[in-house]
Design a protein around this motif. Structure first.
Motif, short mmCIF file in Angstrom:
data_model
loop_
_atom_site.label_atom_id
_atom_site.label_comp_id
_atom_site.label_asym_id
_atom_site.label_seq_id
_atom_site.Cartn_x
_atom_site.Cartn_y
_atom_site.Cartn_z
N ILE A 81 0.76 -1.20 0.36
CA ILE A 81 0.02 -0.15 -0.08
C ILE A 81 1.46 0.93 -0.20
N GLY A 82 2.08 0.96 0.93
CA GLY A 82 2.50 2.00 0.90
C GLY A 82 3.14 2.93 -0.55
N LEU A 83 3.52 1.49 -1.54
CA LEU A 83 4.56 1.81 -2.19
C LEU A 83 3.89 2.13 -3.15
N ILE A 84 2.53 1.58 -3.65
CA ILE A 84 1.39 2.57 -4.95
C ILE A 84 0.88 4.05 -4.41
N LEU A 85 1.28 4.01 -3.52
CA LEU A 85 0.46 5.24 -2.58
C LEU A 85 1.61 6.27 -3.27
N ILE A 86 3.10 6.18 -2.78
CA ILE A 86 4.67 6.66 -3.88
C ILE A 86 3.99 6.59 -4.56
N ALA A 140 11.52 -14.33 -8.16
CA ALA A 140 10.88 -14.16 -7.03
C ALA A 140 9.35 -13.49 -6.85
N PHE A 141 9.19 -12.58 -7.98
CA PHE A 141 7.82 -12.58 -8.05
C PHE A 141 6.63 -13.52 -8.04
N LEU A 142 6.87 -15.21 -9.04
CA LEU A 142 6.10 -15.92 -9.54
C LEU A 142 6.55 -16.96 -8.05
N THR A 143 7.13 -16.91 -6.90
CA THR A 143 7.52 -17.35 -5.99
C THR A 143 6.54 -16.30 -4.88
N ILE A 144 6.39 -15.52 -4.52
CA ILE A 144 5.38 -14.54 -3.99
C ILE A 144 4.45 -14.90 -4.44
N ILE A 145 4.10 -15.16 -5.44
CA ILE A 145 2.15 -15.06 -5.92
C ILE A 145 2.01 -16.24 -5.83
N ILE A 146 2.81 -17.43 -5.89
CA ILE A 146 2.60 -18.84 -5.18
C ILE A 146 2.11 -18.82 -3.61
N TRP A 197 0.12 -6.86 -4.95
CA TRP A 197 1.13 -7.52 -5.97
C TRP A 197 1.03 -7.13 -6.71
N LEU A 198 -0.16 -8.00 -7.71
CA LEU A 198 -0.39 -7.54 -8.78
C LEU A 198 -0.63 -6.35 -9.59
N VAL A 199 -1.40 -5.46 -8.95
CA VAL A 199 -1.56 -4.30 -9.54
C VAL A 199 0.05 -3.18 -9.46
N LEU A 200 0.32 -3.89 -8.11
CA LEU A 200 2.02 -2.93 -7.99
C LEU A 200 2.44 -3.24 -9.16
N ARG A 201 2.94 -4.54 -10.14
CA ARG A 201 3.41 -5.16 -11.01
C ARG A 201 2.95 -4.01 -12.57
N ARG A 202 1.64 -4.28 -12.09
CA ARG A 202 1.57 -3.82 -13.57
C ARG A 202 1.60 -2.28 -13.24
N LEU A 203 1.52 -1.58 -11.99
CA LEU A 203 1.88 -0.26 -12.42
C LEU A 203 3.25 0.49 -12.71
N VAL A 204 4.00 -0.78 -11.65
CA VAL A 204 5.28 0.17 -12.47
C VAL A 204 5.90 -0.58 -14.09
N THR A 205 5.16 -1.44 -14.94
CA THR A 205 5.06 -1.32 -15.81
C THR A 205 3.82 -0.43 -17.32
#
Length: 240
Positions: free
Chosen positions: A16-21, A51-57, A114-122
């Motif tokens: 949440i903090g990263l998305i707000l930033i 790491a992304f796929l591991t965290i998702i799993i 976590w998915l939103v953060l990946r998409r937001l960075v992209t």
């Protein structure tokens, strides 16, 4: 709260903090692009996808476990059976149900953010690239305009010289004039291509902005739902 769910909750708050930033309006996408282009990110890029796929799993496993717990303690048969054994069984079952629902919300929102953060960075990266391409195309269009203006001035000068020269030099000047006309047409064609490319880049930037705005609105809506769910969970906990 057990250690694993405390870690998941901390991870959720960090998301949440990263998305707000990332959604701060006074930080342009170009600044984020410079931050993302640091050499340290290049060193960990090979491990990022793993790491992304591991965290998702892991989040999916925790989410499914929370769903199982919610279904387990939400069963009417289980509640009635526990209540028949001892008087405090119902309250104990309700407490476990509340904890399982809390874990469900935490793991579900962690997975989603976590998915939103990946998409937001992209999207931020793509928007920064489009803005950079827009600046390059604009500079090229300005250079072509200046070159076309220069050739047109040269053409006018040659036309004036043509009136003063004799017939012997007229053919040479006509050939030069014809060449300049061809160069001018080429420059006009290049200018049109650059203008079309600039218009396309501007349209892409508008589309990226609209996507970012929709993503921000969806995030605000989900944040409000999350706050409402937390308030409701707090009220249920007080009731217990």
């Amino acid at each position: 709260m057990t250690l694993q769910w405390a870690a998941v909750a901390t991870f959720l708050y960090a998301e949440i903090g990263l998305i707000l930033i990332f959604c701060l309006p006074f930080i342009p996408p170009q600044r984020w692009q410079k931050i993302f282009s640091f050499s340290v990110w290049g060193k960990i890029a090979s491990f990022w996808n793993k790491a992304f796929l591991t965290i998702i799993i892991l989040l999916i496993v925790l989410f499914l476990d929370a769903v199982r717990e919610v279904r387990k303690y939400s069963s009417t048969h289980t509640i009635e059976k526990s209540s028949a054994n001892r008087p405090a069984a119902y309250e104990h079952t309700q407490m476990k149900l509340f904890r399982s629902q809390r874990n469900l919300y935490i793991s579900g929102f962690s997975l989603f953010f976590w998915l939103v953060l990946r998409r937001l960075v992209t999207l931020i990266t793509q928007l920064a690239k489009e803005l950079s391409n827009k600046g390059v195309l604009k500079h090229q269009a300005e250079n072509i305009n200046q070159a076309a203006k220069k050739f047109m001035e040269e053409n006018e000068r040659l036309k004036r010289l043509l009136k003063n020269y004799g017939k012997e030099e007229e053919h040479v000047l006509e050939a030069e004039n014809k060449k300049l006309e061809e160069d001018k047409e080429k420059l006009k064609t290049e200018l049109k291509k650059a203008s079309d490319a600039l218009s396309k880049a501007q349209n892409d930037v508008m589309i990226m902005k609209m996507q970012s705005e929709r993503l921000s609105k969806e995030y605000d809506r989900l944040l409000r739902e999350h706050s409402g769910l937390q308030d409701r969970a707090g009220k249920d906990k007080k009731c217990l």
